[in-house]
Scaffold this motif. Sequence first.
Motif, mmCIF file in Angstrom:
data_model
loop_
_atom_site.group_PDB
_atom_site.id
_atom_site.type_symbol
_atom_site.label_atom_id
_atom_site.label_comp_id
_atom_site.label_asym_id
_atom_site.label_seq_id
_atom_site.Cartn_x
_atom_site.Cartn_y
_atom_site.Cartn_z
ATOM 1 N N THR A 24 0.926 -1.158 0.147
ATOM 2 C CA THR A 24 -0.021 -0.090 -0.050
ATOM 3 C C THR A 24 0.857 1.327 0.078
ATOM 4 O O THR A 24 0.670 2.129 -1.045
ATOM 5 C CB THR A 24 -0.853 0.142 1.146
ATOM 6 O OG1 THR A 24 -1.787 -1.187 1.088
ATOM 7 C CG2 THR A 24 -1.691 1.484 1.221
ATOM 8 N N GLU A 45 -5.592 3.906 10.372
ATOM 9 C CA GLU A 45 -5.498 5.267 10.387
ATOM 10 C C GLU A 45 -3.827 5.853 10.477
ATOM 11 O O GLU A 45 -3.510 6.944 10.107
ATOM 12 C CB GLU A 45 -5.884 5.775 11.702
ATOM 13 C CG GLU A 45 -7.658 5.630 11.914
ATOM 14 C CD GLU A 45 -8.072 5.806 13.250
ATOM 15 O OE1 GLU A 45 -7.425 6.029 14.326
ATOM 16 O OE2 GLU A 45 -9.549 6.018 13.388
ATOM 17 N N ASP A 48 -2.745 5.663 6.968
ATOM 18 C CA ASP A 48 -3.402 6.988 6.381
ATOM 19 C C ASP A 48 -2.402 8.215 6.558
ATOM 20 O O ASP A 48 -2.080 8.908 5.783
ATOM 21 C CB ASP A 48 -4.689 7.026 6.643
ATOM 22 C CG ASP A 48 -5.500 8.370 6.000
ATOM 23 O OD1 ASP A 48 -4.977 8.794 4.882
ATOM 24 O OD2 ASP A 48 -6.585 8.703 6.298
ATOM 25 N N ASP A 49 -2.316 8.298 8.233
ATOM 26 C CA ASP A 49 -1.244 9.336 8.365
ATOM 27 C C ASP A 49 0.076 9.405 7.667
ATOM 28 O O ASP A 49 0.562 10.466 7.190
ATOM 29 C CB ASP A 49 -0.849 9.255 9.797
ATOM 30 C CG ASP A 49 -2.113 9.641 10.648
ATOM 31 O OD1 ASP A 49 -3.198 10.097 10.143
ATOM 32 O OD2 ASP A 49 -2.314 9.343 11.886
ATOM 33 N N THR A 52 -0.426 10.166 3.788
ATOM 34 C CA THR A 52 -0.844 11.427 3.551
ATOM 35 C C THR A 52 0.573 12.435 3.855
ATOM 36 O O THR A 52 0.678 13.385 3.085
ATOM 37 C CB THR A 52 -1.934 11.862 4.568
ATOM 38 O OG1 THR A 52 -3.092 11.007 4.208
ATOM 39 C CG2 THR A 52 -2.433 13.351 4.462
ATOM 40 N N ARG A 57 -2.144 9.479 -1.833
ATOM 41 C CA ARG A 57 -3.618 9.474 -1.277
ATOM 42 C C ARG A 57 -3.763 7.901 -1.217
ATOM 43 O O ARG A 57 -3.038 6.964 -1.496
ATOM 44 C CB ARG A 57 -4.269 9.997 -2.712
ATOM 45 C CG ARG A 57 -4.124 8.929 -3.853
ATOM 46 C CD ARG A 57 -4.971 9.684 -4.864
ATOM 47 N NE ARG A 57 -4.050 10.604 -5.608
ATOM 48 C CZ ARG A 57 -4.336 11.325 -6.564
ATOM 49 N NH1 ARG A 57 -5.436 11.428 -7.122
ATOM 50 N NH2 ARG A 57 -3.333 12.315 -7.165
ATOM 51 N N VAL A 58 -4.822 7.827 -0.369
ATOM 52 C CA VAL A 58 -5.345 6.380 -0.016
ATOM 53 C C VAL A 58 -6.830 6.414 0.462
ATOM 54 O O VAL A 58 -6.994 7.544 1.090
ATOM 55 C CB VAL A 58 -4.247 5.678 0.950
ATOM 56 C CG1 VAL A 58 -4.386 6.226 2.408
ATOM 57 C CG2 VAL A 58 -4.590 4.222 1.296
ATOM 58 N N THR A 59 -7.412 5.474 0.126
ATOM 59 C CA THR A 59 -8.870 5.334 0.784
ATOM 60 C C THR A 59 -8.613 3.961 1.774
ATOM 61 O O THR A 59 -8.011 2.873 1.522
ATOM 62 C CB THR A 59 -9.764 4.946 -0.434
ATOM 63 O OG1 THR A 59 -9.841 5.976 -1.321
ATOM 64 C CG2 THR A 59 -11.264 4.602 0.327
ATOM 65 N N MET A 60 -9.379 4.272 2.948
ATOM 66 C CA MET A 60 -9.291 3.011 4.019
ATOM 67 C C MET A 60 -10.499 2.385 4.332
ATOM 68 O O MET A 60 -11.589 3.259 4.152
ATOM 69 C CB MET A 60 -8.804 3.743 5.288
ATOM 70 C CG MET A 60 -7.416 4.386 5.346
ATOM 71 S SD MET A 60 -6.335 3.223 5.155
ATOM 72 C CE MET A 60 -4.731 4.527 4.682
#
Length: 236
Positions: A24, A45, A48-49, A52, A57-60
């Motif tokens: 990822t 999370e 994601d941090d 970002t 970009r990423v979708t969780m």
Amino acid sequence: MPPSDQLRLILVTGASRGIGRALTVALAAAGHHPIALARTQGALEALDDEITAAGGRVTMIPADLTDREAMARLPEALAARFGRLDGFVANAGSLGDLTPIADIQEKMWDRTMALNVTANAFLLTGLDPLLRQSAAGRVVGITSSRARKFKPFWGPYSASKAAFEAVFLTYAAETEESALRVNLVNPGPMRTAMREKAMPGEDPASLPPPAALAPLVLDLLSPEEDRHGQLVTFSA
């Protein structure tokens, strides 16, 4: 970052740790849009941090692959938001218990098969229309040599990975004439929590980290990749 018409939307399961997490991060670093699915909200999370903060970009998607109702809704949700899926990395899996065949417990057997085989098969079924919407849909299943090399006490895991391979290679045969490309990757010994559980006396520092596998998998996910229906073994 690649132009918008080259950005790849890739679903990765088991994305909160180990190989899935490394893939990822690598996808986001390459400018693509990974869709990270895992059970652990806190780990997602943190992922994601990290992505970002690096400008990616990423979708969780916090979800359990064995939740059949949630997985049945997932393709529709992805279709509504993205309209297509360029890649699917079937990485999530369970070691189960290392136990003699004579001592297998039904609950453990069912749990291992539910995640390693059934969940992956039905997720692939649901994602097929979205993958066909891509000009170059790619599927990579993360497997193990235990699907073909049999060792005492590994029965549940070996059986589940053999079935996993059968599902994905059959799908490859069925999509031979399409734009899809479907392959399996055997990472070999790698520095993961699953490996540590299976081989507690092994020195993790002697093994390659999950990030070392990322270039191979990203190659198999690229539109230029033409391999299909193959088992590709990683070599450090």
